[in-house]
Design a protein around this motif. Structure first.
Motif, PDB file in Angstrom:
ATOM      1  N   ARG A  63      29.223  15.068  43.921  1.00 55.62           N
ATOM      2  CA  ARG A  63      29.614  15.702  44.249  1.00 55.62           C
ATOM      3  C   ARG A  63      30.913  16.211  44.832  1.00 55.62           C
ATOM      4  NH1 ARG A  63      25.706  20.511  45.712  1.00 55.62           N
ATOM      5  NH2 ARG A  63      27.105  20.801  48.061  1.00 55.62           N
TER       6      ARG A  63
ATOM      7  N   ALA B   9      33.482  16.582  42.078  1.00 52.02           N
ATOM      8  CA  ALA B   9      33.268  17.491  41.656  1.00 52.02           C
ATOM      9  C   ALA B   9      33.716  18.708  42.765  1.00 52.02           C
ATOM     10  CB  ALA B   9      31.311  17.942  41.559  1.00 52.02           C
TER      11      ALA B   9
ATOM     12  N   LEU C 223      32.477  20.014  45.488  1.00 48.22           N
ATOM     13  CA  LEU C 223      31.502  20.586  45.869  1.00 48.22           C
ATOM     14  C   LEU C 223      31.248  19.986  47.418  1.00 48.22           C
ATOM     15  CD1 LEU C 223      28.834  21.207  43.187  1.00 48.22           C
ATOM     16  CD2 LEU C 223      30.436  23.243  43.904  1.00 48.22           C
TER      17      LEU C 223
ATOM     18  N   PRO D 241      36.989  22.781  42.951  1.00 49.07           N
ATOM     19  CA  PRO D 241      36.097  22.454  41.991  1.00 49.07           C
ATOM     20  C   PRO D 241      36.922  22.873  40.627  1.00 49.07           C
ATOM     21  CG  PRO D 241      34.755  23.056  43.586  1.00 49.07           C
ATOM     22  CD  PRO D 241      36.108  23.325  43.897  1.00 49.07           C
ATOM     23  N   ARG D 242      37.412  24.012  40.470  1.00 50.55           N
ATOM     24  CA  ARG D 242      37.436  24.614  39.234  1.00 50.55           C
ATOM     25  C   ARG D 242      39.104  24.199  38.935  1.00 50.55           C
ATOM     26  NH1 ARG D 242      41.262  29.018  41.923  1.00 50.55           N
ATOM     27  NH2 ARG D 242      41.183  29.205  43.868  1.00 50.55           N
TER      28      ARG D 242
ATOM     29  N   ILE E 288      36.187  19.959  35.428  1.00 47.89           N
ATOM     30  CA  ILE E 288      35.077  19.198  34.872  1.00 47.89           C
ATOM     31  C   ILE E 288      34.386  20.853  35.121  1.00 47.89           C
ATOM     32  CG2 ILE E 288      35.945  17.271  37.055  1.00 47.89           C
ATOM     33  CD1 ILE E 288      34.359  19.206  39.157  1.00 47.89           C
TER      34      ILE E 288
ATOM     35  N   MET F 122      30.042  20.794  35.327  1.00 47.23           N
ATOM     36  CA  MET F 122      28.547  20.010  35.773  1.00 47.23           C
ATOM     37  C   MET F 122      27.308  20.565  35.923  1.00 47.23           C
ATOM     38  SD  MET F 122      27.661  19.264  40.184  1.00 47.23           S
ATOM     39  CE  MET F 122      27.200  18.227  41.153  1.00 47.23           C
TER      40      MET F 122
ATOM     41  N   PHE G 160      23.306  20.456  36.840  1.00 50.91           N
ATOM     42  CA  PHE G 160      22.228  20.584  38.287  1.00 50.91           C
ATOM     43  C   PHE G 160      21.472  20.740  37.920  1.00 50.91           C
ATOM     44  CE2 PHE G 160      26.021  23.256  39.267  1.00 50.91           C
ATOM     45  CZ  PHE G 160      26.480  22.486  40.406  1.00 50.91           C
TER      46      PHE G 160
ATOM     47  N   ALA H 256      20.508  25.495  37.886  1.00 51.87           N
ATOM     48  CA  ALA H 256      21.593  26.905  38.173  1.00 51.87           C
ATOM     49  C   ALA H 256      21.728  27.747  37.791  1.00 51.87           C
ATOM     50  CB  ALA H 256      22.842  25.655  38.922  1.00 51.87           C
TER      51      ALA H 256
ATOM     52  N   GLY I 112      32.243  31.039  31.699  1.00 50.83           N
ATOM     53  CA  GLY I 112      32.857  30.743  32.507  1.00 50.83           C
ATOM     54  C   GLY I 112      34.347  30.636  32.091  1.00 50.83           C
TER      55      GLY I 112
ATOM     56  N   ARG J 228      25.922  25.393  29.046  1.00 51.62           N
ATOM     57  CA  ARG J 228      27.147  25.793  30.047  1.00 51.62           C
ATOM     58  C   ARG J 228      28.067  25.068  30.061  1.00 51.62           C
ATOM     59  NH1 ARG J 228      25.130  28.127  34.845  1.00 51.62           N
ATOM     60  NH2 ARG J 228      24.976  26.495  35.410  1.00 51.62           N
TER      61      ARG J 228
ATOM     62  N   ARG K 226      32.550  24.909  28.464  1.00 55.81           N
ATOM     63  CA  ARG K 226      34.583  25.083  28.329  1.00 55.81           C
ATOM     64  C   ARG K 226      35.820  23.370  28.152  1.00 55.81           C
ATOM     65  NH1 ARG K 226      33.085  24.466  33.461  1.00 55.81           N
ATOM     66  NH2 ARG K 226      35.064  24.147  34.300  1.00 55.81           N
TER      67      ARG K 226
END
Ligand SMILES: Nc1ncnc2c1ncn2[C@@H]1O[C@H](COP(=O)(O)OP(=O)(O)O)[C@@H](O)[C@H]1O
Ligand SMILES: [Mg+2]
Lengths: 364, 300
Positions: free
Chosen positions: A47, A50, A52, A72-73, A77, A79, A81, A85, A99, A146, A150
């Motif tokens: 994290r 990431a 987070l 993060p954005r 990257i 992720m 979960f 999520a 995204g 997901r 991206r």
């Protein structure tokens, strides 16, 4: 290029330190697995990569950028979960495309890439369902989809398979491996399951209590564990560990049984040193039923306490120097509890660890 | 054996007190008022109770601007009040959700307005907005923002505005509390996924938090729409529907027709029509709630 570098990375929650200065270099397109028991700081480390979780100390680089202060954005990257999520109010198509939509892609482009990802993951027939209408495995796929639509530089996975049943887990493991071969990116994958780590990783990072215990290829970790912790954590069933003392070129166990020290470890085995002898169940077998018959060995007579036949092999529970020891019998032979057998320990793959530090003697 | 001693009769015997209470408190008044709405019943002429007029009351109401204007005003009042309360409640909930210290205390303080009787809230705001002695005018004049006395409760628009302020002050916490409960129940994972997916704070709120909160907002709206649609006390105290009917809403109108003009049959007909309004609003929000809850099943 997306190599990841962790430089003395520390995480503190208030006064409590949970990650104590980790150094790690992950190469471009490498698949690295962080593995360790629950609570050892794997997720926290991931994290921090990431974005987070704030980084309490040290430096995290992705590519050639220091990302410590990037949200993060801005890290390029994606992720996956543990609990998937997914966005509960969006259907699969919207989940996958979200995204891209946020990134301002054109609707045509989004739908093209969503369709591609859906096809790769076998989600095409599910595109109009909401997450509530999917099974665990399907949700897992959506979560992966997901992440891949991206096309980020780095994939981060946090125990993505731990909520699936054993069979599905095996399947998804293979799919993740295939996916990585297809979509070559840098992957950091967290799991507490050493089988997942062994099968997926280019390199595994064994963690314990917020520290890195060993970094290496799965085979290195299996064949050359640096510590008793790695020795018991990697490999199933775990390596047998027997305390003893070096005496006259041999390890004397608690009950006086002596096991010769293999030549390669002789230089480190001075008399009187307290050690732990490590030997995998695969390397203790009834004479004539083992993996290797040649090479240095030692024979002991032991009583079978329990046998678990697994088909072509049986797992045998026995007792040596007052300690439970697991052994393996190769061959379709039935063993009864109480049976006395002569076991051969194959010593070319035996390990010696310092009894106090738990470090392998070969590292002295 | 008499039938009431039989075992099969026991449940009904046990239910009798409840059923009787229901009958006296709910069913009989309901049937009776329904009946009177089809008569020319006037409180001052008891005999008129038997004066059956069929749908005449309803026909009159539905073709009468005296009814439709308050009806429309009630709908407008409802819309304005609910939206403002939603936005304010959302803001308050988001702020309180952020603080880590003193949150309980604030949550309690936030509920104080709900603890006052609406009548008292009405009086309180009537004084605040009084054109001579009210603190609102006083403050505006002291700050130099206005030079004359503003007739808050006399001008139609301002009076409407003042009543709305009182209503909002009293009940915004219904939204705030329910939305705060929603924020507490919100799973953290999708928020993090959204951050990784590229959302900034506003986008995360707009695309993830808000949709998750909407079911909670719909519950609050269903509750509050029932409340506001039968608003009476605050309005009666502050303006009594006046001046000259400029703030008349459904229930002040109904009370006036029923008690002041003693045309109870007509008033009951109006009440039944306005009940339909409440049912429509509640039904609408309930539908929204059910739709939202369907996908929230997958919030894991
Ligand atoms: N928000 C937090 N506050 C305090 N301690 C935490 C917090 N999150 C995790 N920890 C602690 O940090 C340690 C590592 O957690 P984690 O990284 O989740 O472990 P895991 O290896 O199982 O993923 C655990 O001991 C956990 O209790
Ligand atoms: Mg974890």
């Amino acid at each position: 290029m997306a190599e990841i570098t962790l430089d003395k990375v520390v995480k503190k929650y208030g006064a409590a330190s949970v990650v104590h200065g980790i150094d790690l270099e992950i190469a471009h397109e490498e698949f690295v697995v962080l593995v360790g028991p629950s609570g050892c700081g794997k997720s926290t480390t991931l994290r921090m990569i990431a974005g987070l979780e704030d980084i309490s100390g040290g430096i995290v680089r992705i590519g050639d950028r220091v990302v410590n202060d990037l949200p993060p954005r801005k890290r390029n990257i994606s992720m996956v979960f543990q609990n998937y999520a997914l966005y509960p109010h969006m259907n699969v198509r919207e989940n996958l495309g979200f995204g891209l939509k946020i990134a301002g892609e054109s609707p045509d482009n989004i739908s093209k890439r969503v369709d591609e990802a859906a096809a790769v993951l076998g989600l095409t027939p599910l595109l109009d369902r909401t997450p509530a209408e999917l099974s665990g495995g399907q949700r897992q796929r959506v979560a992966m989809g997901r992440a891949i639509v991206r096309r980020p530089e780095v994939f981060l996975f946090d125990e993505p398979l731990s909520n699936l049943d054993a069979k599905l887990r095996g399947q998804m493991r293979a799919e993740i491996k295939k996916l990585h071969q297809k979509v070559r990116t840098t992957v950091v994958y967290v799991t507490h399951d050493q089988v997942e780590a062994m099968t997926l990783a280019d390199r595994i990072v064994v963690m314990r209590d917020g520290r890195i215990e060993q970094v290496g290829t799965p085979m290195e970790a299996f064949n050359h564990p640096r510590t008793t912790f790695v020795a018991t954590f990697i490999g199933s069933p775990p390596m047998n560990l027997l305390p003893g003392v070096i005496a006259g070129g041999a390890v004397r166990l608690a009950d006086g049984t002596t096991v010769p020290v293999p030549d390669r470890l002789k230089p480190h085995a001075r008399d009187g040193r307290k050690v732990t002898l490590g030997i995998r169940p695969d390397d203790i077998s009834p004479v004539g039923h083992g993996l290797s018959q040649d090479g240095p060995g030692a024979e002991v007579d032991l009583t079978v306490e329990l046998a678990e036949p697994l088909g072509m092999e049986s797992l045998i529970y026995t007792r040596l120097a007052g300690q439970e020891v697991l052994a393996k019998l190769y061959g379709p032979r039935i063993v009864q509890p109480g049976e006395q057998l002569t076991f051969r320990m194959a010593l070319d793959r035996a390990h010696l660890f310092d009894a106090e530090t738990g470090q392998s003697l070969r590292l002295d | 054996m008499p039938f009431w001693r039989r075992e099969s009769a026991t449940p009904f015997l046990l239910l009798t007190p409840a059923l009787l209470t229901m009958a006296f408190v709910v069913i009989i008044p309901l049937v009776f008022s329904m009946y009177t709405s089809f008569t020319g019943y006037r409180l001052v002429k008891p005999d008129s109770l038997y004066d059956w007029v069929g749908f005449r009351n309803y026909a009159r109401i539905l073709s009468d601007w005296e009814f439709w204007v308050p009806f429309g005003r009630t709908v407008l009042f409802l819309t304005v009040v609910l939206n403002v309360e939603f936005l304010l409640g959302l803001g308050i909930a988001l702020l309180i959700n952020r603080i880590t210290w003193g949150q309980r205390t604030l949550r309690t303080i936030m509920m104080f307005p709900m603890m006052f009787s609406p009548i008292l809230v009405g009086f309180q705001f009537k004084f605040l907005f009084n054109d001579n002695i009210g603190i609102v005018n006083n403050a505006l004049q002291s700050l130099g923002l206005s030079d004359g006395a503003i007739a808050w409760l006399v001008d139609a628009k301002l009076a409407f505005f003042s009543i709305a302020i009182a209503e909002i002050w009293m009940s915004t916490s219904v939204f705030a509390i329910l939305l705060l409960a929603g924020l507490f129940a919100m799973p953290r994972d999708p928020l993090e996924a959204a951050k990784v997916d590229g959302c900034n704070a506003w986008q995360t709120f707009r695309h993830i938090t808000l949709p998750f909160l909407m079911p909670f907002a719909y519950i609050a709206m269903a509750i509050r729409s029932l409340d506001v649609a039968r608003a009476y006390d605050i309005v009666t105290v502050m303006t009594d529907g006046g001046p000259a009917g400029r703030t008349e809403i459904l229930w002040t109108l109904i009370a006036r027709v029923g008690y002041d003009n003693s045309r109870m049959g007509m008033a009951n007909a109006m009440a039944y029509v306005s009940t339909i309004l409440s049912i429509l609003f509640t039904w609408y929000f309930y539908r929204k709630l059910v739709a939202a809850r369907r996908y929230m099943g997958g919030a894991q």
